[in-house]
Write an enzyme that holds these catalytic residues in place. Structure first.
Site, PDB file in Angstrom:
ATOM      1  N   LYS A  50       0.836  -1.210   0.000  1.00 55.47           N
ATOM      2  CA  LYS A  50       0.000   0.000   0.000  1.00 55.47           C
ATOM      3  C   LYS A  50       0.869   1.259   0.000  1.00 55.47           C
ATOM      4  O   LYS A  50       0.577   2.221  -0.708  1.00 55.47           O
ATOM      5  CB  LYS A  50      -0.940  -0.020   1.219  1.00 55.47           C
ATOM      6  CG  LYS A  50      -2.027  -1.082   1.099  1.00 55.47           C
ATOM      7  CD  LYS A  50      -2.785  -1.329   2.397  1.00 55.47           C
ATOM      8  CE  LYS A  50      -3.782  -2.477   2.193  1.00 55.47           C
ATOM      9  NZ  LYS A  50      -4.531  -2.818   3.424  1.00 55.47           N
ATOM     10  N   GLN A  94      -4.081  -1.077   9.674  1.00 49.37           N
ATOM     11  CA  GLN A  94      -4.091  -2.420   9.087  1.00 49.37           C
ATOM     12  C   GLN A  94      -4.725  -3.413  10.059  1.00 49.37           C
ATOM     13  O   GLN A  94      -4.327  -3.512  11.212  1.00 49.37           O
ATOM     14  CB  GLN A  94      -2.650  -2.846   8.741  1.00 49.37           C
ATOM     15  CG  GLN A  94      -2.559  -4.188   8.040  1.00 49.37           C
ATOM     16  CD  GLN A  94      -3.229  -4.185   6.659  1.00 49.37           C
ATOM     17  OE1 GLN A  94      -3.125  -3.228   5.900  1.00 49.37           O
ATOM     18  NE2 GLN A  94      -3.932  -5.264   6.338  1.00 49.37           N
ATOM     19  N   ASP A 117     -10.193   3.311   4.591  1.00 43.69           N
ATOM     20  CA  ASP A 117     -10.749   1.971   4.352  1.00 43.69           C
ATOM     21  C   ASP A 117     -12.270   1.973   4.250  1.00 43.69           C
ATOM     22  O   ASP A 117     -12.869   0.936   3.952  1.00 43.69           O
ATOM     23  CB  ASP A 117     -10.324   1.040   5.498  1.00 43.69           C
ATOM     24  CG  ASP A 117      -9.238   0.071   5.069  1.00 43.69           C
ATOM     25  OD1 ASP A 117      -9.052  -0.102   3.845  1.00 43.69           O
ATOM     26  OD2 ASP A 117      -8.586  -0.502   5.953  1.00 43.69           O
TER      27      ASP A 117
END
Ligand code: NAD
Length: 282
Positions: A50, A94, A117
């Protein structure tokens, strides 16, 4: 029949090109903060990918790594400081977090405007309401693959296997939303006679985490099959779909790797630039 293979890498490259152009038009450098807790090897690989993807499209990667023993309060206080930081336009924590940490409480701490997200309750609520907001990356990636390859959804039967808040549930909302107009069934671990349910699908999505769960018997001839699963096996990375068997029945299928995975990263970049466009340079 041999199915057309839906190449997620090519679609991801298209999304990255769009994002690169939008970043260049901003007039400032957007920042994506990544927060990695503990030493789960898969999480380290995901975050590295990412961060690399961010740099490639002109997004500044701001990285924080914390030990697995970090307290809930310390982690949430880091999130608060990133919420206040004008150089940070999007924040990604994460998941999964190490045992003992409450990931839902952490996600709820993120400013919804910086929720890379799309998993904050406010953004999930906006999805339920069919109003604009930051959307969860993996289901958005599935939608982009379908769109890019011209897979018709209106009036089609879609079956999603898996009901997680990360993939299955938000994808069910996206596929049934106005304008997309699929008729959606969500199957899960308690579904009776899974193969009968999945065999109804024109579009079948597997998001379970069980290698080879979906075989040729689960698939209607001519269906589109999207494999979200990522399973590490002795034979390497595999999905939830028995690719070789199902490709002989389906009309289109995503591979693992190289299908939905690259799209998740691309949609994270898409969310970051969308957040930066709304927030401005601070
Ligand atoms: P999860 O464990 O939260 O959810 C799994 C779901 O599968 C549950 O809803 C459960 O009810 C269902 N399930 C379990 N066994 C089943 C069975 N035998 N029959 C039918 N349904 C069953 O997982 P998740 O976070 O949604 O992830 C699912 C998979 O997708 C995993 O392999 C994960 O690694 C992968 N994933 C991939 C990406 C990507 O970018 N490609 C992103 C997120 C998750």
């Amino acid at each position: 029949m041999t199915a057309r293979v839906l190449d997620g890498k090519a679609v991801a490259a298209t999304v990255r090109e769009e994002v690169t152009a939008r970043v260049a038009a901003l007039g400032f450098v957007p920042g994506l903060a990544t927060v990695l807790v503990g030493d789960d090897p898969a999480s380290h690989v995901y975050v590295r990918n990412k961060r690399r993807a961010a740099e490639q499209v002109g997004i500044r990667s701001i990285h924080h790594e914390l030990p697995a023993e970090v307290s809930q309060a310390e982690l949430e206080s880091l999130i608060e400081s990133l919420n206040r930081d004008p150089d940070v336009h999007a924040i990604l924590v994460q998941l999964p977090l190490p045992e003992g940490l409450d990931s839902q409480a952490v996600t709820a701490r993120i400013d919804p405007a910086k929720d890379a997200d799309g998993l904050h309750p406010t953004n999930l609520g906006l999805l339920v309401l069919d109003r604009p907001g930051l959307r969860p990356c993996t289901p958005s990636g599935v939608m982009r693959i379908l769109e890019h390859h011209g897979i018709e959804t209106r009036g089609r039967r879609a079956v999603i296997v898996g009901r997680s808040f990360l993939v299955g549930r938000p994808l069910a909302l996206m596929l049934s939303s106005r304008g997309v107009d699929a008729t959606v069934t969500v199957a899960h671990s308690r579904t009776a006679d899974l193969a009968t349910v999945t065999a109804e699908a024109d579009i079948l999505v597997a998001a379970v985490g069980s290698p080879g769960l979906i075989g040729a018997d689960h698939v209607k001839p001519g269906a589109t099959v999207i494999d979200v699963g990522i399973n590490r096996t002795e034979a390497g990375l595999v999905g939830d779909v028995d690719f070789e068997a199902v490709r002989r029945v389906a009309s289109a299928i995503t591979p693992v790797p190289g299908g939905v995975g690259p799209m998740t990263v691309a949609m994270l970049m898409h969310n970051t630039v969308s957040a930066a466009e709304r927030l401005g340079s601070g």
